[in-house]
Design a protein around this motif. Structure first.
Motif, short mmCIF file in Angstrom:
data_model
loop_
_atom_site.label_atom_id
_atom_site.label_comp_id
_atom_site.label_asym_id
_atom_site.label_seq_id
_atom_site.Cartn_x
_atom_site.Cartn_y
_atom_site.Cartn_z
N LEU A 268 0.87 -1.18 0.00
CA LEU A 268 0.00 0.00 0.00
C LEU A 268 0.90 1.22 0.00
N GLU A 269 0.75 2.09 -0.98
CA GLU A 269 1.59 3.28 -1.03
C GLU A 269 0.76 4.52 -1.29
N VAL A 270 1.32 5.67 -0.89
CA VAL A 270 0.64 6.95 -0.99
C VAL A 270 1.48 7.89 -1.84
N ASN A 275 5.33 11.15 -0.74
CA ASN A 275 5.30 9.80 -1.27
C ASN A 275 5.87 8.84 -0.23
N ARG A 276 5.09 7.83 0.13
CA ARG A 276 5.54 6.91 1.17
C ARG A 276 4.79 5.58 1.06
N ASP A 277 5.42 4.53 1.61
CA ASP A 277 4.79 3.22 1.72
C ASP A 277 4.07 3.12 3.06
N LEU A 278 2.80 2.76 3.01
CA LEU A 278 2.07 2.48 4.25
C LEU A 278 2.32 1.06 4.71
N LEU A 279 2.36 0.15 3.76
CA LEU A 279 2.70 -1.25 4.01
C LEU A 279 3.46 -1.76 2.80
N SER A 280 4.53 -2.49 3.03
CA SER A 280 5.27 -3.09 1.93
C SER A 280 5.99 -4.32 2.47
N ILE A 281 5.51 -5.50 2.10
CA ILE A 281 6.05 -6.73 2.66
C ILE A 281 6.27 -7.76 1.57
N LEU A 282 7.26 -8.62 1.79
CA LEU A 282 7.56 -9.75 0.91
C LEU A 282 7.68 -11.01 1.76
N SER A 283 7.22 -12.13 1.22
CA SER A 283 7.36 -13.41 1.90
C SER A 283 7.36 -14.52 0.87
N ASN A 284 7.79 -15.71 1.29
CA ASN A 284 7.88 -16.85 0.39
C ASN A 284 6.65 -17.73 0.52
N PHE A 285 6.11 -18.14 -0.61
CA PHE A 285 4.98 -19.07 -0.65
C PHE A 285 5.46 -20.43 -1.10
N GLU A 286 4.89 -21.47 -0.49
CA GLU A 286 5.15 -22.83 -0.92
C GLU A 286 4.45 -23.12 -2.24
N GLU A 305 -4.36 13.31 -1.42
CA GLU A 305 -3.40 12.23 -1.63
C GLU A 305 -4.09 11.05 -2.31
N GLU A 306 -3.28 10.20 -2.92
CA GLU A 306 -3.79 9.04 -3.65
C GLU A 306 -3.19 7.76 -3.08
N ILE A 307 -4.04 6.75 -2.87
CA ILE A 307 -3.61 5.46 -2.35
C ILE A 307 -3.65 4.43 -3.46
N SER A 308 -2.61 3.62 -3.58
CA SER A 308 -2.58 2.54 -4.57
C SER A 308 -2.18 1.23 -3.89
N PHE A 309 -2.64 0.13 -4.47
CA PHE A 309 -2.40 -1.21 -3.94
C PHE A 309 -1.75 -2.04 -5.04
N SER A 310 -0.61 -2.68 -4.74
CA SER A 310 0.13 -3.46 -5.71
C SER A 310 0.45 -4.84 -5.16
N VAL A 311 0.64 -5.80 -6.07
CA VAL A 311 1.08 -7.15 -5.70
C VAL A 311 2.38 -7.45 -6.45
N ASN A 362 8.94 6.09 15.35
CA ASN A 362 7.62 6.71 15.37
C ASN A 362 7.41 7.53 14.10
N VAL A 363 6.33 7.27 13.38
CA VAL A 363 6.06 8.01 12.14
C VAL A 363 4.89 8.98 12.29
N ASP A 364 4.30 9.08 13.50
CA ASP A 364 3.21 10.03 13.74
C ASP A 364 3.33 10.53 15.18
N THR A 365 3.80 11.77 15.34
CA THR A 365 4.04 12.33 16.67
C THR A 365 2.86 13.14 17.20
N LYS A 366 1.76 13.22 16.45
CA LYS A 366 0.66 14.12 16.80
C LYS A 366 -0.31 13.55 17.82
N CYS A 367 -0.31 12.23 18.02
CA CYS A 367 -1.41 11.68 18.82
C CYS A 367 -0.97 10.65 19.86
N VAL A 368 0.31 10.33 19.96
CA VAL A 368 0.75 9.32 20.92
C VAL A 368 0.67 9.87 22.34
N SER A 369 0.32 9.02 23.29
CA SER A 369 0.21 9.45 24.68
C SER A 369 1.60 9.71 25.27
#
Length: 405
Positions: A268-270, A275-286, A305-311, A362-369
């Protein structure tokens, strides 16, 4: 937590999500426990840990329940409805605003509903741990009429004695309808060791987004963005554009089918103001696997902003099915407590018990306790209430036989 199989390289993904009730001063942090003692594992880059507080408990209808005891599925039922859920024995569990339906008919295939108390979009998460003579494929469903009609389905190929998988996303529900969470398999009776479900009202349907994508096969390797989405009303959508700035819960669920072992990924990228990745993961499948990726993240988004989803696949001919993307606006202000952490790579030696995962940015300092320790991944609730939590941990182990929870 759900786990994506590691094939023969020891790299896999563990994801966890759900809605829970936190008391004031209660602490939340991530832990990992390998079943094989004396080995090591790495927390890889790409790992995320995030949470956000909803409105106070007295306002929105919702529940968080756990399975009371291990039970066997019934071979005579087309769908095995998950029942005997309870809030007992867990300080994080709750039932609010009459959403739970304590209706237990006499038929063995006909138990375990919950009932929405208002129309709208509900954030639903569920996961199961299965054990025993497992079938090759298990399908889960969240749907009405004892899962005769599924709002959403998700499937996994089972190749281990223990296997955990689940779903997280938004479902549009009507007041008073009976909704069940079920499992289905072919000609096998197996044990459901643990099951957890969360249901939380998040607002009117118009304020949230639910999108689905048709099936297709990647004709080449590399990253491929998914376009040509549709809304629930079959309206075509090419791009996901952010209308209002604020804190969002974003979740993706996609089913991937592979014929040979390979490296796959989702992202998931914005793009826009930053421009940043919200989630970006790789793993191995059997080889010969069907695996459902289910994961979520809390992210602060800016209008326009625009959100895109890739595989991703390092080999062509990856089948992509049942892709769903969900977006729920939680708050436009900074008054809601939240946490959004990205991992640094770090190594751990497994011990006799759960080991906290540390070394975060920490990527968001506006709301953490103020009491939270973000570098160690510790969140302290300074306000009681209902929170949504999501974690994605990319793990590399020292042993292929090692299981991590």
């Amino acid at each position: 937590a759900s786990k994506v199989s590691e094939g023969h390289t020891g790299i896999f993904v563990v994801s966890a999500f759900g809605v829970l009730y936190l008391r004031k001063g209660q602490t939340v942090y991530l832990c990992v426990s390998p079943e094989e003692k004396g080995s090591w594992y790495n927390k890889e880059s790409g790992s995320w840990f995030s949470l956000v507080r909803f409105l106070p408990l007295r306002h929105p209808p919702g529940l968080h329940q756990i399975l009371q005891k291990s039970r066997n599925t019934s071979g005579s039922c087309e769908w095995s409805v998950i029942r005997s859920m309870s809030t007992g024995g867990g300080q994080l569990a709750y039932i609010n605003n009459n959403i739970f339906n304590p209706n237990y008919p006499t038929l063995p295939c006909d138990k375990g509903d919950f009932t929405p108390s208002v129309d709208g979009a509900y954030l639903i998460s569920v996961w199961f741990t299965l054990r025993g003579n497992l079938p090759e494929k298990v399908t889960g469903c969240v749907g009405r009429r004892k899962c005769a009609e599924c709002h959403v389905e998700f499937s996994n190929t089972i190749k281990q004695y223990n296997n955990t998988f689940g779903f997280v996303g938004l479902v549009d529900l009507e007041k008073g309808e009976l909704v069940s969470m079920c499992l289905k398999s072919s000609e096998h009776t197996f044990s459901i060791v643990t099951a957890t479900r969360s249901v939380q009202f998040v607002g009117d349907v118009e304020l949230n987004g639910t999108f689905q994508h048709g099936s297709f096969v990647l004709s080449s390797s590399g990253w491929h963005p998914l376009t040509k989405w549709e809304t629930n009303s079959n309206k075509p959508v090419e791009k996901f554009n952010v209308i209002d700035s604020g804190l969002y819960i974003l979740s993706i669920n996609v089913q991937l089918e592979v014929d040979e072992e390979r490296l796959v990924g989702v992202k998931l990228e914005v793009t826009g103001s930053s421009n940043r990745d919200l989630l970006s993961i790789l793993s191995n499948f059997e080889a010969d696997s069907t695996v459902s990726y289910s994961m979520a993240v809390v992210a602060r988004m800016n209008a326009s902003e625009e959100i895109s989803f890739s595989v991703y696949s390092n080999i062509k001919s990856l089948s992509v099915r049942n892709a769903r993307f969900f977006a729920a606006l939680v708050a436009k202000s900074n008054q809601f407590r939240c946490l959004s952490l990205r991992a640094k790579t770090s190594s751990y030696n497994s011990g006799d018990w759960w080991k906290p995962i540390e070394h975060w940015v920490n990527v968001d300092t506006k709301c953490v306790s103020a009491q939270s320790n973000v570098s160690r991944g510790i969140f302290v609730a300074d306000l009681a209430g209902v929170y949504f939590l999501a974690a994605v941990v990319v793990v590399k182990t020292s042993s292929l036989s090692q299981q991590t929870r």
